[in-house]
Design a protein around this motif. Structure first.
Motif, PDB file in Angstrom:
ATOM      1  N   ASN A  91     -48.741  40.949  23.470  1.00  0.00           N
ATOM      2  CA  ASN A  91     -48.452  40.009  24.675  1.00  0.00           C
ATOM      3  C   ASN A  91     -47.279  39.209  24.194  1.00  0.00           C
ATOM      4  O   ASN A  91     -46.418  38.873  25.084  1.00  0.00           O
ATOM      5  CB  ASN A  91     -49.702  39.265  24.751  1.00  0.00           C
ATOM      6  CG  ASN A  91     -50.323  39.744  26.044  1.00  0.00           C
ATOM      7  OD1 ASN A  91     -50.168  39.327  27.165  1.00  0.00           O
ATOM      8  ND2 ASN A  91     -51.315  40.713  25.926  1.00  0.00           N
ATOM      9  N   ILE A  92     -47.601  38.478  22.783  1.00  0.00           N
ATOM     10  CA  ILE A  92     -46.573  37.401  22.573  1.00  0.00           C
ATOM     11  C   ILE A  92     -45.159  37.984  22.269  1.00  0.00           C
ATOM     12  O   ILE A  92     -44.440  37.317  22.626  1.00  0.00           O
ATOM     13  CB  ILE A  92     -47.063  36.733  21.210  1.00  0.00           C
ATOM     14  CG1 ILE A  92     -48.507  35.925  21.670  1.00  0.00           C
ATOM     15  CG2 ILE A  92     -46.229  35.425  20.770  1.00  0.00           C
ATOM     16  CD1 ILE A  92     -49.303  35.419  20.486  1.00  0.00           C
ATOM     17  N   THR A 110     -42.903  36.064  15.575  1.00  0.00           N
ATOM     18  CA  THR A 110     -44.361  36.267  16.321  1.00  0.00           C
ATOM     19  C   THR A 110     -45.518  35.717  15.481  1.00  0.00           C
ATOM     20  O   THR A 110     -46.448  34.879  15.953  1.00  0.00           O
ATOM     21  CB  THR A 110     -44.637  37.694  16.707  1.00  0.00           C
ATOM     22  OG1 THR A 110     -43.219  38.004  17.412  1.00  0.00           O
ATOM     23  CG2 THR A 110     -45.676  37.650  17.845  1.00  0.00           C
ATOM     24  N   ARG A 142     -46.122  33.060  24.374  1.00  0.00           N
ATOM     25  CA  ARG A 142     -45.248  34.086  25.143  1.00  0.00           C
ATOM     26  C   ARG A 142     -44.151  33.623  25.806  1.00  0.00           C
ATOM     27  O   ARG A 142     -43.152  34.334  25.818  1.00  0.00           O
ATOM     28  CB  ARG A 142     -46.325  35.023  26.143  1.00  0.00           C
ATOM     29  CG  ARG A 142     -45.880  36.379  26.502  1.00  0.00           C
ATOM     30  CD  ARG A 142     -46.956  36.962  27.350  1.00  0.00           C
ATOM     31  NE  ARG A 142     -47.249  36.321  28.496  1.00  0.00           N
ATOM     32  CZ  ARG A 142     -48.236  36.470  29.328  1.00  0.00           C
ATOM     33  NH1 ARG A 142     -48.969  37.600  29.119  1.00  0.00           N
ATOM     34  NH2 ARG A 142     -48.625  35.873  30.450  1.00  0.00           N
TER      35      ARG A 142
END
Lengths: 203, 231
Positions: A91-92, A110, A142
């Motif tokens: 997601n990030i 990340t 994100r």
């Protein structure tokens, strides 16, 4: 970099939401946006983020009209975060994957952001199984991983515990100093986020 | 009761005996239904996305018509397709009546509203937020389309599985436009209907078991995928 809002007016089905709003926001500052329910705070953010069209008026980026390139430098965090059907890590990482080929540097970045937001322990968890506060942190990670120039946050600390609010605050301040990002936050919470704001606008 | 048990016994014997005709019918049924499901998906998925995401005049009427079409009786579709494809019909010159193409056309008309309706319903509810998130994360147009597909893959699959289930199990439309011609347009359901009317229960039960097995595998796969995305 500055964001100028000129005589912005919005009608929904002939019903006035707001009229003739003027604002100037500059890079490196944090702005608060307050107002009663239904005053159009979220609508204003959605117009800046390109999710809705204004009825009249203009939003200018460095005194120029928005185009696709500018739009990609703006990010908007919804009040209720939407988690993609991926792990927290993916997601990030996602905003970086759509911009360029992922390399070791992106992976490290990340992981670093996950550590800063205390999300590393959830890295392989499915994001939609997290608690509301954790989802909000994933949403923030994100949103800032691709270093946007403008970050719009719609009540990011609503119903959050003190610790989560502090973590989000810390992250915003850090990014502010590092990237000179323009941050605008809608909030009802007068106690927690007020100390972050360089200027507060009322709608 | 005895003849039912005998029917089941005969059915298992037939399945295990590798009867060419039986396996040919199964293969042909799968081919026709899969083809029509794929064509329906190509038509229905984009329409479902587009109409679910956008607000337009008469959207209410559109959804009512769409939901009505999801439950259209196969015989009505068969009749309509037959009227068009019959020798005296507007498309009669193509000589498609009683061909696998006619069966695919009929099943496509049957399945497309099911796939479109599923996608439309979900997109209407969840599509805007998914689309907005993709936009605010900086996705370009095609990246947004891919993002939508990725996020809605389960509902796409459910729609396709439901469509395929409907196609493989219907008998009315393909009986009318296909004609149940041996070795040419005979499928599992028309085969069951024909043998049942002839009193050949064993072979009818055998085919019924195959149909149920396909449905079971399809549902298991669907359940696994949903479970994987929920847990």
């Amino acid at each position: 970099m500055n964001l100028t809002i000129c005589k912005l007016t919005k009608y929904y089905n002939n019903q006035l939401v707001f009229k003739n709003i003027d604002m100037i926001m500059e890079a490196g500052n944090v702005y608060g946006l307050k107002g009663d329910n239904g005053s159009g705070k979220s609508t204003l953010f959605r117009i800046i983020a390109g999710l809705e069209k204004q009825t009249f008026g203009e939003v200018l980026y460095n005194k120029k009209k928005f185009d696709n390139t500018v739009q990609r430098k703006i990010t908007y965090m919804h009040q209720k975060p939407y988690m993609m059907k991926k792990t927290v890590f993916k997601n990030i990482l996602y905003p970086l994957t759509i911009r360029n080929k992922i390399d070791e540097k992106d992976i490290k970045k990340t992981y670093k952001i996950m550590e800063e937001l205390d999300l590393y322990k959830f890295k392989d968890k499915k994001a939609w199984n997290l608690s509301g506060g954790e989802m909000q942190k994933v949403s923030l990670a994100r949103a800032i991983i691709f270093e946007p120039e403008i970050l719009l946050m719609d009540e990011p600390t609503a119903h959050m515990d003190k610790k989560t609010v502090e973590t989000i605050e810390k992250m915003v301040i850090k990014r502010q100093r590092k990237n000179k990002m323009l941050t605008a936050i809608i909030t009802h919470d007068t106690k927690s986020l007020d100390r972050l704001f360089d200027r507060v606008y009322y709608l | 009761m005895k003849y039912i048990l005998e029917g089941f016994f005969e059915a298992f014997k037939l399945i295990l005996s590798c009867d060419t005709e039986v396996y040919q019918i199964i293969g042909f049924s799968l081919l026709v239904s899969m083809t029509s499901t794929i064509i329906s998906s190509i038509i229905g998925i984009p329409i479902g996305f587009f109409t679910g995401l956008h607000n337009f005049k008469f959207k209410d009427y559109y959804s009512r018509i769409l939901f009505t079409m999801m439950g259209l009786p196969p015989v009505v579709i068969g009749l309509l397709v037959a009227l068009f494809l019959a020798r005296r019909g507007p498309l009669g010159s193509f000589q498609l009546m009683y061909t696998p193409i006619a069966m695919i056309i009929a099943q496509t008309i049957l399945v497309t509203p099911i796939i479109t309706g599923n996608i439309f319903n979900y997109t209407k509810e969840h599509g805007p937020i998914i689309y907005e998130v993709s936009k605010t994360l900086g996705c370009e147009f095609w990246q947004r389309v891919i993002f939508l597909f990725q996020e809605m893959r389960i509902i796409i699959f459910i729609g396709m599985a439901q469509g395929f289930g409907r196609a493989i199990s219907e008998v009315g439309a393909i009986m009318i436009v296909g004609g149940n011609i041996k070795g040419h347009t005979r499928v599992m359901t028309t085969f069951i209907a024909m043998n049942n009317s002839m009193g050949n229960y064993g072979i009818s039960i055998a085919m019924g078991i195959v149909l149920l097995t396909i449905s079971f595998f399809l549902n298991t796969l669907m359940y696994r995928l949903i479970e994987r995305d929920i847990k």
